[in-house]
Design a protein around this motif. Structure first.
Motif, PDB file in Angstrom:
ATOM      1  N   GLN A  62       0.834  -1.198   0.000  1.00  0.00           N
ATOM      2  CA  GLN A  62       0.000   0.000   0.000  1.00  0.00           C
ATOM      3  C   GLN A  62       0.875   1.256   0.000  1.00  0.00           C
ATOM      4  OE1 GLN A  62      -3.615  -0.071   2.545  1.00  0.00           O
ATOM      5  NE2 GLN A  62      -2.830  -2.022   3.279  1.00  0.00           N
ATOM      6  N   ILE A  63       0.360   2.288  -0.654  1.00  0.00           N
ATOM      7  CA  ILE A  63       1.061   3.580  -0.732  1.00  0.00           C
ATOM      8  C   ILE A  63       0.335   4.595   0.145  1.00  0.00           C
ATOM      9  CG2 ILE A  63       1.465   5.553  -2.289  1.00  0.00           C
ATOM     10  CD1 ILE A  63       3.484   3.280  -2.526  1.00  0.00           C
ATOM     11  N   TYR A  64       1.121   5.396   0.845  1.00  0.00           N
ATOM     12  CA  TYR A  64       0.574   6.503   1.648  1.00  0.00           C
ATOM     13  C   TYR A  64       1.163   7.802   1.116  1.00  0.00           C
ATOM     14  CZ  TYR A  64      -1.088   2.833   4.680  1.00  0.00           C
ATOM     15  OH  TYR A  64      -1.733   1.720   5.159  1.00  0.00           O
ATOM     16  N   TYR A  65       0.296   8.671   0.666  1.00  0.00           N
ATOM     17  CA  TYR A  65       0.706   9.925   0.019  1.00  0.00           C
ATOM     18  C   TYR A  65       0.618  11.044   1.045  1.00  0.00           C
ATOM     19  CZ  TYR A  65       1.106  13.171  -3.954  1.00  0.00           C
ATOM     20  OH  TYR A  65       1.528  14.123  -4.842  1.00  0.00           O
ATOM     21  N   PHE A  66       1.790  11.488   1.526  1.00  0.00           N
ATOM     22  CA  PHE A  66       1.852  12.528   2.563  1.00  0.00           C
ATOM     23  C   PHE A  66       1.852  13.905   1.891  1.00  0.00           C
ATOM     24  CE2 PHE A  66       4.197  10.216   6.309  1.00  0.00           C
ATOM     25  CZ  PHE A  66       3.306   9.153   6.217  1.00  0.00           C
ATOM     26  N   SER A  67       0.884  14.723   2.251  1.00  0.00           N
ATOM     27  CA  SER A  67       0.818  16.062   1.665  1.00  0.00           C
ATOM     28  C   SER A  67       0.278  17.043   2.696  1.00  0.00           C
ATOM     29  CB  SER A  67      -0.092  16.055   0.424  1.00  0.00           C
ATOM     30  OG  SER A  67      -0.164  17.335  -0.162  1.00  0.00           O
ATOM     31  N   ALA A 129      -8.075   5.527  -6.513  1.00  0.00           N
ATOM     32  CA  ALA A 129      -9.294   4.747  -6.253  1.00  0.00           C
ATOM     33  C   ALA A 129      -9.932   4.280  -7.560  1.00  0.00           C
ATOM     34  CB  ALA A 129     -10.278   5.580  -5.437  1.00  0.00           C
ATOM     35  N   ALA A 130      -9.972   5.157  -8.570  1.00  0.00           N
ATOM     36  CA  ALA A 130     -10.609   4.801  -9.847  1.00  0.00           C
ATOM     37  C   ALA A 130      -9.862   3.661 -10.532  1.00  0.00           C
ATOM     38  CB  ALA A 130     -10.663   6.027 -10.753  1.00  0.00           C
ATOM     39  N   LEU A 131      -8.543   3.607 -10.331  1.00  0.00           N
ATOM     40  CA  LEU A 131      -7.726   2.561 -10.970  1.00  0.00           C
ATOM     41  C   LEU A 131      -7.571   1.324 -10.086  1.00  0.00           C
ATOM     42  CD1 LEU A 131      -4.935   4.867 -12.476  1.00  0.00           C
ATOM     43  CD2 LEU A 131      -6.816   3.772 -13.713  1.00  0.00           C
ATOM     44  N   ASN A 132      -8.308   1.278  -8.961  1.00  0.00           N
ATOM     45  CA  ASN A 132      -8.249   0.134  -8.031  1.00  0.00           C
ATOM     46  C   ASN A 132      -6.842  -0.090  -7.484  1.00  0.00           C
ATOM     47  OD1 ASN A 132     -11.065  -0.733  -8.382  1.00  0.00           O
ATOM     48  ND2 ASN A 132     -10.398  -1.251 -10.457  1.00  0.00           N
ATOM     49  N   LEU A 133      -6.144   1.026  -7.227  1.00  0.00           N
ATOM     50  CA  LEU A 133      -4.801   0.936  -6.668  1.00  0.00           C
ATOM     51  C   LEU A 133      -4.848   1.222  -5.165  1.00  0.00           C
ATOM     52  CD1 LEU A 133      -2.903   2.782  -9.522  1.00  0.00           C
ATOM     53  CD2 LEU A 133      -2.527   0.400  -8.852  1.00  0.00           C
ATOM     54  N   PRO A 134      -4.097   0.446  -4.369  1.00  0.00           N
ATOM     55  CA  PRO A 134      -4.135   0.608  -2.906  1.00  0.00           C
ATOM     56  C   PRO A 134      -3.313   1.809  -2.438  1.00  0.00           C
ATOM     57  CG  PRO A 134      -2.675  -1.186  -3.496  1.00  0.00           C
ATOM     58  CD  PRO A 134      -3.253  -0.682  -4.777  1.00  0.00           C
ATOM     59  N   GLY A 135      -3.912   2.985  -2.478  1.00  0.00           N
ATOM     60  CA  GLY A 135      -3.205   4.202  -2.091  1.00  0.00           C
ATOM     61  C   GLY A 135      -4.084   5.139  -1.287  1.00  0.00           C
ATOM     62  N   HIS A 136      -3.520   5.716  -0.237  1.00  0.00           N
ATOM     63  CA  HIS A 136      -4.275   6.556   0.694  1.00  0.00           C
ATOM     64  C   HIS A 136      -3.574   7.900   0.889  1.00  0.00           C
ATOM     65  CE1 HIS A 136      -6.157   2.704   1.642  1.00  0.00           C
ATOM     66  NE2 HIS A 136      -4.934   2.227   1.815  1.00  0.00           N
ATOM     67  N   GLY A 137      -4.320   8.865   1.389  1.00  0.00           N
ATOM     68  CA  GLY A 137      -3.747  10.175   1.676  1.00  0.00           C
ATOM     69  C   GLY A 137      -3.546  10.372   3.167  1.00  0.00           C
ATOM     70  N   SER A 138      -2.519  11.133   3.528  1.00  0.00           N
ATOM     71  CA  SER A 138      -2.287  11.532   4.919  1.00  0.00           C
ATOM     72  C   SER A 138      -2.092  13.042   4.941  1.00  0.00           C
ATOM     73  CB  SER A 138      -1.030  10.867   5.489  1.00  0.00           C
ATOM     74  OG  SER A 138      -1.229   9.489   5.665  1.00  0.00           O
ATOM     75  N   GLY A 139      -2.947  13.733   5.701  1.00  0.00           N
ATOM     76  CA  GLY A 139      -2.874  15.193   5.730  1.00  0.00           C
ATOM     77  C   GLY A 139      -3.291  15.746   7.078  1.00  0.00           C
ATOM     78  N   ILE A 140      -3.553  17.037   7.113  1.00  0.00           N
ATOM     79  CA  ILE A 140      -3.949  17.728   8.343  1.00  0.00           C
ATOM     80  C   ILE A 140      -5.375  18.269   8.175  1.00  0.00           C
ATOM     81  CG2 ILE A 140      -3.498  19.751   9.802  1.00  0.00           C
ATOM     82  CD1 ILE A 140      -0.540  19.337   9.389  1.00  0.00           C
TER      83      ILE A 140
END
Length: 801
Positions: A62-67, A129-140
């Protein structure tokens, strides 16, 4: 959820009345929005739970996208669209006498971002999400966002964004998953089993409480997660002044980008950045350890992507967790960290690469500073071995130098991938801005040209154009947007062009209606809608645009034979609260608008509108209405730009420099379908290197320029004595850093070509069709697929029934 509108209507009325304890007739649009939002979220929840279970059971990477930013916009209509239930909801509500459009207007834009960086992050989540890829966002979870912009007497005034006034229907508070984040205090070392260990003591702890939001894939069952952290006081504070501690704690997640022109603001920004990465990494490691027994497997199962330098502290924080909590040695921890973290650079401006004074960094984050010191020591040693005796290079590349911690240097040293966001931008990083790092780590550098989600910027914001495309080439392009290229076959089709022109007129009419309601200005719908909407920054050169407008004003006033094709110049932009110069440009645009719009001799040909509080929901109405897309940054300064792609996708023609993704747009549409002007990036660089640019020469030799520049300070603008001296000085005394005067003549010529092309309606519509057809490449689906395959090494995960 509901298979037909009758079922929807019954469910909606029942939930509405039960929730608010009043009859349907008594409920407000606010009540109705909240009810519909809750129904949609409940519908999403089943797939959200199943997606998370699937990721857990399949043990997929899984990928976590920190922004630091996620500029989401409104979510009701995009969630309805992605779930495929817009029609049922719209028809059902209409039969109840409710307008879905009116309910959508109730929703506040989530105050979680400012500009392109945050909007890109939102588009990326949508594509994952549209491409069924396991990736999430992390933010404030910012309580008050950046700010709400009001224009008062032409000046920007900042008010807190009250986007959470009625709560946020899409979020779920997860207080049981709260994490403690430490600040201040000191570090103690101790020996244990023959090993030197460190612990952070006497720290001031802050609770990070997660709020989760579902990210719904289009026409798929995948629902990923955006986790936003909110700062709350620890139940057991050690602070002597509890009220002061509470106030300081809650300030951490109150505003995006606090003003960092003073130490207090710098401390707050650094707190925000550590708060985000510390809470996110704790949460990720905690869930990783529930599934996997060996921490060494982290890079195979988890990817952390840092969006620009704001989350760079993820590198030393992951090192701290691996060493202090997992008891790994430095080499093993460093190997795991570097293989886990990837980094996107978003700027060529050296002043935008974050640096923190040691005097602030060290006391606030004592353990992290020790780790950064060690990273610096080892990195410099590595450089010394490669370049013995080259002290200058080591000084330039060091992580800590001149009493500052350099975040971009940590990011490159501590990650396995460094990507730029447009082909030109990446080349500039490799050959200029980060040349020395590229020479040491050539294998880390790669390009991923930005993209936008066509689901929001075409399907949602321009359903009429979407329908025309579907009627012409079918709807397979929605799943595979590169198929938009099939529209090229219609470039000479008069029937298609006529329909496209009609849609553009409808969109112009809708925007004009909104502008008239808000400002009282009645626009000429037959004029060219020429639009520049983006963050207000000197390098983006809104100043060049407004100078050209003042020149047109002068010429119309002085030459009665000059009757240009009518055009409406539309601006939207926020200036950072502490950015004095940018705020002066906003004032200049508004002063020019007042002058132009009130002059009957001029306003037949030129109108100027500044739309206050530019945001996603307003942008969705602007892009489909635009004829001309102003992308006029100083070449080499804009990393990519994504507004250029949104305009293009909606059939506007780019007037721009060869900067950022404009270069790649040009490659796809050809120079006959764009208006390119101005210096190229290498010419700009030559001026900087040789120091031979003389702004005063352009001032003296071009009377158009001289007149406009003089008008800044000679009383031309009523009641504005001394207002624009800073702009005047920046051009002459400070030698025009962004080459506004150098590019003026070329820009004015390009505008004449725009008017000439627009008069030939067949030619203009052909240009518009080609731009739409070639926009499929610039979708975030393509960008994310490249990240997934070439950086993150993740695979699609689909639900099995």
């Amino acid at each position: 959820m509901f298979s037909n509108k009758e079922e929807f209507k019954q469910s909606f009325i029942k939930k509405l009345e039960m929730t608010y304890g009043k009859s349907f007739e008594e409920t407000s649009n606010e009540d109705r929005f909240q009810t519909l939002g809750q129904m949609v979220r409940e519908h999403i929840s089943e797939n959200w739970i199943r997606t998370n279970e699937l990721y857990r059971s399949s043990k997929t990477k899984q990928i976590y996208y920190f922004s630091i930013e996620f500029l989401l916009g409104r979510l009701l209509s995009s969630n309805l669209l992605n779930l495929g239930i817009t029609g049922v909801a719209k028809d059902g509500l209409e039969e109840l006498g409710i307008s879905l459009a009116e309910i959508e207007e109730v929703e506040a834009d989530a105050g979680l971002g400012n500009g392109g960086l945050g909007r890109l992050a939102a588009c990326f989540l949508d594509s994952l999400a549209a491409l069924n890829l396991p990736g999430h966002g992390s933010g404030i979870r910012y309580k008050h966002g950046l700010f709400e912009q009001k224009i008062v007497d032409g000046f920007q005034v900042e008010l807190p964004e009250q986007w959470l006034r009625y709560g946020h229907v899409w979020e779920v508070r997860k207080s049981d998953l709260a994490v403690e984040v430490p600040f201040w205090g000191k570090v103690e070392s101790y020996m244990e089993n023959g090993r030197l260990n460190f612990r952070h003591v006497e720290a001031e702890n802050v609770m990070a409480v997660p709020y989760d939001m579902p990210v719904v894939g289009y026409n798929t069952e995948t629902v990923n997660t955006l986790r936003l952290w909110s700062a709350e006081p620890s139940p057991f504070p050690i602070h002597s002044d509890v009220l002061q501690y509470k106030k300081e704690t809650e300030t951490i997640t109150e505003f995006l980008y606090p003003d960092d022109t003073h130490d207090e603001g710098k401390i707050l920004r650094l707190k925000q950045q550590y708060f985000l990465v510390s809470a996110s990494l704790h949460s990720i490691i905690r869930s990783f350890k529930k599934k996997f027994s060996h921490i060494g497997d982290l890079p195979e199962k988890i990817g952390i992507h840092i969006n620009d330098t704001h989350p760079v502290l993820a590198i030393p924080e992951l090192m701290r967790i691996l060493m202090d909590e997992e008891k790994l040695g430095w080499e093993e921890a460093w190997d795991i960290t570097v293989r886990t973290i990837s980094y996107t650079n978003h700027t060529t401006l050296s002043e935008a690469l974050e640096k923190w004074p040691i005097r602030i960094f060290k006391p606030l984050l004592p353990r992290i500073y020790l780790i950064v010191e060690e990273i610096n020591e080892r990195f410099c040693r590595h450089l010394w071995e490669q370049y013995p005796g080259d002290w200058r290079r080591i000084e330039d590349m060091a992580v800590i130098a001149h009493d500052q911690v350099k975040m971009a240097h940590i990011a490159i040293a501590g990650s396995f991938s460094v990507n730029g966001v447009a082909a030109l931008h990446t080349e500039i990083l490799k050959t200029r801005e980060m040349k020395q790092f590229y020479e040491v780590f050539p294998e880390k550098f790669n390009n991923k040209t930005n993209g936008i989600t066509h689901r929001r910027w075409l399907l949602k914001s321009n359903p009429e154009l979407t329908q025309l495309i579907n009627e012409s080439i079918g709807d397979d392009w929605i799943k595979n947007p590169i198929l938009l290229s099939e529209l090229e076959a219609f470039r000479d089709d008069h029937s298609f062009a006529a329909k496209l022109m009609w849609i553009k007129q409808q969109k112009k009419q809708a925007l004009a209606k909104r502008i008239e309601q808000q400002s009282g200005i009645k626009l000429n719908l037959d004029s060219i809608f020429d639009v520049q909407v983006k963050r207000l920054h000197a390098y983006k050169r809104q100043l060049l645009n407004v100078f050209h407008i003042i020149y047109l004003y002068n010429r119309i006033k002085e030459d009665s034979s000059f009757q240009p094709y009518p055009r409406t110049f539309i601006f939207g932009a926020k200036a950072s609260p502490g950015y004095y110069y940018a705020k002066k440009i906003i004032k200049l645009i508004n002063s020019t608008a007042e002058l132009v719009n009130k002059d009957p001799k001029v306003n037949k040909y030129v109108q100027v509108v500044f739309l206050e509080n530019y945001r996603v929901s307003l942008a969705e109405q602007i892009f489909p209405a635009a004829d001309v897309s102003e992308q006029i940054s100083t070449a080499g300064k804009e990393a990519s730009g994504t507004g250029n792609m949104k305009f293009m996708m909606n059939g506007a023609i780019t007037l721009g420099t060869l900067d950022g993704a404009n270069v790649e747009i040009l490659e796809r549409v050809g120079d006959e379908n764009m208006f390119i002007f101005g210096l190229k990036a290498e010419e700009v660089m030559r001026y900087y290197l040789n120091g031979d640019y003389r702004a005063r020469e352009y001032y003296h030799h071009d009377k158009r320029i001289r007149q406009v520049v003089d008008q800044l300070v000679n009383g031309f603008f009523p009641n504005s004595f001394g207002q624009f001296e800073a702009i005047h000085d920046s051009l002459l005394a400070e030698n025009d850093q962004y080459f506004v005067l150098r590019d003026f003549a070329s820009y004015a010529d390009a505008h004449e070509k725009v008017a000439e092309a627009y008069l030939d309606r067949d030619r203009w519509m052909k240009m518009s069709i080609i731009n739409i057809a070639q926009s499929g490449y610039f979708t975030s689906d393509r960008t994310i697929q490249e990240y997934a395959e070439e950086i993150w090494n993740i695979d699609k995960v689909k639900m099995l029934h």
